[in-house]
Design a protein around this motif. Structure first.
Motif, PDB file in Angstrom:
ATOM      1  N   SER A   1      57.949 -28.751 -23.897  1.00 11.35           N
ATOM      2  CA  SER A   1      59.965 -28.723 -24.267  1.00 11.35           C
ATOM      3  C   SER A   1      60.242 -29.609 -25.026  1.00 11.35           C
ATOM      4  O   SER A   1      59.461 -30.914 -25.363  1.00 11.35           O
ATOM      5  CB  SER A   1      61.147 -28.700 -22.723  1.00 11.35           C
ATOM      6  N   THR A   2      61.153 -29.468 -25.817  1.00  6.94           N
ATOM      7  CA  THR A   2      61.536 -30.510 -27.276  1.00  6.94           C
ATOM      8  C   THR A   2      62.296 -31.512 -25.891  1.00  6.94           C
ATOM      9  O   THR A   2      61.451 -32.747 -26.324  1.00  6.94           O
ATOM     10  CB  THR A   2      63.110 -30.104 -27.902  1.00  6.94           C
ATOM     11  N   GLU A   3      62.509 -31.861 -24.563  1.00 13.53           N
ATOM     12  CA  GLU A   3      62.740 -32.373 -24.224  1.00 13.53           C
ATOM     13  C   GLU A   3      62.188 -32.858 -24.165  1.00 13.53           C
ATOM     14  O   GLU A   3      62.044 -34.970 -23.495  1.00 13.53           O
ATOM     15  CB  GLU A   3      63.892 -31.991 -23.126  1.00 13.53           C
ATOM     16  N   ASP A   4      60.874 -32.756 -22.963  1.00 17.61           N
ATOM     17  CA  ASP A   4      59.673 -33.377 -23.046  1.00 17.61           C
ATOM     18  C   ASP A   4      59.342 -34.106 -24.163  1.00 17.61           C
ATOM     19  O   ASP A   4      58.929 -35.492 -23.819  1.00 17.61           O
ATOM     20  CB  ASP A   4      58.530 -32.518 -22.823  1.00 17.61           C
TER      21      ASP A   4
ATOM     22  N   ARG B   1      61.145 -37.143 -24.663  1.00 13.15           N
ATOM     23  CA  ARG B   1      60.996 -38.722 -23.401  1.00 13.15           C
ATOM     24  C   ARG B   1      59.606 -39.044 -23.648  1.00 13.15           C
ATOM     25  O   ARG B   1      59.158 -39.846 -23.978  1.00 13.15           O
ATOM     26  CB  ARG B   1      60.751 -37.414 -22.322  1.00 13.15           C
TER      27      ARG B   1
ATOM     28  N   LYS C   1      66.842 -34.186 -32.453  1.00  9.07           N
ATOM     29  CA  LYS C   1      66.860 -33.718 -30.805  1.00  9.07           C
ATOM     30  C   LYS C   1      66.718 -34.919 -30.104  1.00  9.07           C
ATOM     31  O   LYS C   1      67.050 -35.533 -28.639  1.00  9.07           O
ATOM     32  CB  LYS C   1      66.244 -32.874 -30.455  1.00  9.07           C
TER      33      LYS C   1
ATOM     34  N   HIS D   1      68.721 -37.615 -27.414  1.00 12.76           N
ATOM     35  CA  HIS D   1      67.738 -38.332 -26.306  1.00 12.76           C
ATOM     36  C   HIS D   1      67.390 -39.756 -25.617  1.00 12.76           C
ATOM     37  O   HIS D   1      68.318 -40.245 -24.397  1.00 12.76           O
ATOM     38  CB  HIS D   1      66.403 -37.966 -25.826  1.00 12.76           C
TER      39      HIS D   1
END
Ligand code: 6PG
Length: 245
Positions: free
Chosen positions: A7-10, A13, A44, A48
């Protein structure tokens, strides 16, 4: 090196941890110079960083530059500076004197010279060329990166650090880092997400037919690290047997 994320979140991070690691590695050598990219993927990442890294990154050490900017005022919706300010810089304690935006509102050619001189002055040199500690790049579905488009490949071999370019689809003037400074960075990170990039990412990374006509293919830091961070969608067309997960 290629890293693929669920995911983009991963991905964001990982980017945050990578930035922290790089900053820790060069902690004694003072300021850490980063050149930001525009586009939806970096936004994104900035979101974050703003939400999760206020206390884990030593923001006071950062010198913030841009790898490219649209020739618009800083408050314009199109401004890469505005995007970074709203998503990140308004939320973390980077001293404003350490933020060096490209003046998109000024005449492009003189501004590209001013910015080249500013980067020459502020970013430590290596072989008399400024070497950013970290340079973020996006990948356009036409293979452009920063604001070097396929019809302006000469910017990859310019002897200037920043030049004026033009978005061939909209005619919008841009100021962009050239190959000279991009390929002199200590760390270059491509940030690529979404299935619209799958074909071009595979063409560039795996040097498939026509790869040499794409600006992103000519990014290869002479003495630096090149890192590709992709989400699963953007990596769909890669031959996965060859790449790190
Ligand atoms: C810009 C960016 C540009 C961007 C690519 C990918 O100023 O628009 O520097 O090179 O990185 O177009 O953008 P996305 O990440 O939004 O796909």
């Amino acid at each position: 090196m290629i890293r693929i994320f669920n995911s983009t979140e991963d991905l964001a991070r990982f980017f945050a941890l990578h930035l922290e690691t790089l900053m820790t590695k060069n902690a004694e050598s003072g300021p850490f110079s980063i050149a930001l990219s525009g586009g939806s993927t970096p936004k994104k990442i900035f979101d974050h960083l703003a939400a999760n890294c206020r206390n884990t990154i030593d923001w006071n050490r950062l010198l913030v530059f841009w790898g490219d900017e649209r020739c618009v005022p800083p408050g314009d919706n199109e401004s890469n500076f505005r995007m970074a300010r709203e998503a990140l810089l308004d939320h973390v304690p980077v001293p404003s004197i350490n933020i060096f935006r490209i003046h998109g509102e000024h005449a492009p050619v003189p501004e590209s010279k001013r910015y080249s001189d500013l980067v020459m002055e502020k970013v430590p040199l290596k072989d008399n060329i400024p070497a950013f500690d970290l340079l973020m790049l996006g990948l356009g579905d036409d293979g452009h990166t920063a604001s070097i488009f396929p019809d302006s490949m000469h910017l990859l071999i310019s002897d200037k650090l920043f030049e004026v370019s033009e978005n061939p689809y909209s005619g919008q003037k841009r100021i962009t880092a050239t190959g000279k400074i991009i390929n002199h960075a200590k760390n270059v990170v491509f940030l690529v997400t979404g299935k619209a990039k799958a074909e071009v990412a595979a063409r560039v990374i795996e040097k498939r037919e026509g790869w040499e006509t794409l600006p992103a293919s000519m990014v290869y830091p002479e003495n630096g690290e090149l890192l590709w961070l992709l989400d699963r969608e953007a990596a769909l067309k890669l031959d996965n047997s060859k790449h790190h997960e």
